[in-house]
Design an enzyme around this catalytic site. Structure first.
Site, PDB file in Angstrom:
ATOM      1  N   ASN A   7      76.043 -52.579   8.768  1.00 23.39           N
ATOM      2  CA  ASN A   7      75.674 -53.751   8.455  1.00 23.39           C
ATOM      3  C   ASN A   7      76.433 -53.984   6.980  1.00 23.39           C
ATOM      4  OD1 ASN A   7      74.181 -55.968   7.638  1.00 23.39           O
ATOM      5  ND2 ASN A   7      72.237 -55.177   7.956  1.00 23.39           N
ATOM      6  N   ARG A  88      76.851 -55.158  12.786  1.00 21.78           N
ATOM      7  CA  ARG A  88      75.663 -56.302  12.882  1.00 21.78           C
ATOM      8  C   ARG A  88      76.785 -57.569  12.491  1.00 21.78           C
ATOM      9  NH1 ARG A  88      71.734 -58.428   8.630  1.00 21.78           N
ATOM     10  NH2 ARG A  88      70.392 -59.578   9.817  1.00 21.78           N
ATOM     11  N   HIS A 177      67.165 -62.168  13.919  1.00 20.40           N
ATOM     12  CA  HIS A 177      66.483 -60.704  14.012  1.00 20.40           C
ATOM     13  C   HIS A 177      66.613 -60.137  15.593  1.00 20.40           C
ATOM     14  CE1 HIS A 177      63.730 -61.741  10.482  1.00 20.40           C
ATOM     15  NE2 HIS A 177      64.900 -61.042  10.152  1.00 20.40           N
ATOM     16  N   ARG A 238      60.771 -67.331   1.580  1.00 22.42           N
ATOM     17  CA  ARG A 238      61.114 -68.718   2.333  1.00 22.42           C
ATOM     18  C   ARG A 238      59.857 -69.205   2.501  1.00 22.42           C
ATOM     19  NH1 ARG A 238      64.808 -65.323   5.837  1.00 22.42           N
ATOM     20  NH2 ARG A 238      66.848 -65.093   4.948  1.00 22.42           N
ATOM     21  N   GLU A 381      67.417 -51.416  14.188  1.00 18.48           N
ATOM     22  CA  GLU A 381      68.382 -52.220  14.590  1.00 18.48           C
ATOM     23  C   GLU A 381      69.646 -51.448  15.075  1.00 18.48           C
ATOM     24  OE1 GLU A 381      67.887 -55.993  12.482  1.00 18.48           O
ATOM     25  OE2 GLU A 381      66.695 -54.651  11.527  1.00 18.48           O
TER      26      GLU A 381
END
Ligand code: AMP
Length: 394
Positions: A7, A88, A177, A238, A381
């Protein structure tokens, strides 16, 4: 077969080395502050931890250093053992509905959709190119955060705006996601003793970034993030969903550009914005204990938004077998899970408060009498990236 799951960010590179198909973790780590004089290289393996602070000017140097360490620390005998590298990639637009073996055409396509993720895709590409230089003969695979959600129908992914915003510029819900939602929904079906094609599952991925996903019979049916990760539920910094007219109103009142207001919605809102204290859930829960009113509002607002999405997805899915909690907050913050599930009484959901005290391990945390099971499932992940890399490199 040894596979590296990567990643890459603009100044960082996270990695895991996995032995597949056993899915055994052989090493993991992160290179931080790439491009600065005091870059930090950390690798964990075999119960050991090796940390080095040195100048790592580029991602290519970081990759060289990682590969040297893998052999130098006897984690691998030779680099020839590495048979795949999975990366990723945040945004695949509408071009990628599944993971893909990377070639020149794929790199061009990832560049083409980069205006949809201008911060992330170029950084992901830097990581891809660095590994391709270092390991030119190894299969390289891209795993997209958006791909799992490409099964959504237009009625879910279209916004009610002029249609040509979509045809001209690709304005639609993409969702993010996806790798986590897919992993957790597969684990959930397994824990329920069902095939994925038989299960209706709602996944709540609640970390610093957070999104929900309605998974019907193994496919993403709807998700809460949108055209960008700003949409959906309130997160660490956020806002989640707001009336878009607020952007123009605040821009005028505070004499700020639209970019500046959007920056505040991305970086200064959510937990941080409402509490005025912190974006970190642990800090907030400490403040809640002290009775801090704004922190109480921040955690309750997020829980309400999540519960409302769960209600909406229950309707869309026409029922639900399990609601799953994952990611930093979902896996660890029992207080947050309780706030959310206590709002779901109308669905006949009953949390087992004792079992809910569990952290970071797979467990059913609802009462036996609950109409919908509540599952705690740590996400992974990297394993999904390694599985797809294995599948595509055969
Ligand atoms: P993530 O983005 O998935 O790494 O999640 C980060 C969030 O998880 C932060 O808000 C952390 O405070 C939260 N988190 C991590 N560990 C815990 C914990 N033990 N209790 C409460 N929140 C936690």
């Amino acid at each position: 077969m040894k596979i590296i799951a990567v990643n890459a960010g603009s100044s960082s590179l996270k990695f895991q080395l996995l032995d597949m198909p056993k899915e055994t973790l052989l090493a993991s780590g992160v290179v931080e502050r790439i491009g600065l004089n005091d870059s930090i290289f950390t690798i964990k393996y075999n119960g050991e931890r090796n940390k080095e602070i040195t100048s790592i000017p580029t991602h290519s140097v970081a990759v060289e250093m990682l590969l040297e360490k893998l052999v130098g620390l006897n984690i691998l005998k030779t680099l020839n053992e590495i048979e795949g590298v999975g990366h990723r990639v945040v945004h695949g637009g509408e071009l990628f509905k599944d993971s893909v073996v990377i070639n020149a055409e794929v790199i061009k396509a990832i560049e083409d959709v980069s205006d949809l993720a201008p911060l992330h895709n170029p950084a992901n590409l830097t990581g891809i190119k660095a590994f391709q230089e270092a390991l030119p003969n190894v299969t390289t695979v891209a795993v997209f955060d958006t791909a799992f959600h490409q099964t959504m129908d237009p009625v879910e992914y279209m916004y009610s705006v002029p249609y040509d915003w979509y045809t001209k510029y690709g304005v639609r819900k993409y969702g993010f996601h996806g790798t986590s939602h897919k992993y957790v929904s597969l684990r959930a079906a397994d824990m329920l003793g069902k095939k994925p094609e038989e299960a209706k599952i709602i996944v709540c991925h609640i970390g610093n970034g957070a999104s929900l996903c309605a998974v019907k019979y193994g496919k993403s049916m709807d998700t809460s993030m949108g055209f960008t990760p700003l949409a959906g539920i309130a997160m660490g910094t956020r806002s989640g969903d707001i009336d878009p007219a607020i952007v123009q109103f605040i821009s005028q009142k505070e004499n700020k550009t639209l970019d500046e207001v959007i920056h505040e919605l991305n970086q200064k809102s959510g937990y941080l914005g409402l509490s005025g204290l912190s974006s970190d859930s642990r800090d907030l829960w400490e403040a809640v204990e002290r009775g801090d009113k704004k922190s109480i509002l921040a955690v309750e607002k997020q829980a309400k938004m999540i519960a409302d999405y769960i209600g909406a997805y229950y309707i869309s899915l026409e029922g639900c077998d399990a609601i799953c909690f994952t990611a930093g907050i979902g896996e660890n913050a029992s207080e947050t899970r309780k706030l959310i599930v206590d709002r779901l009484k109308a669905l006949g959901v009953e949390l087992d408060y004792e079992k809910n005290l569990t952290r970071g391990e797979e467990k059913i945390i609802s009462k036996d009498s609950s109409k919908i099971k509540i599952l705690l499932i740590p996400t992974n992940e990297e394993v999904m990236i390694a599985r797809d890399t294995l599948r595509l490199s055969k």
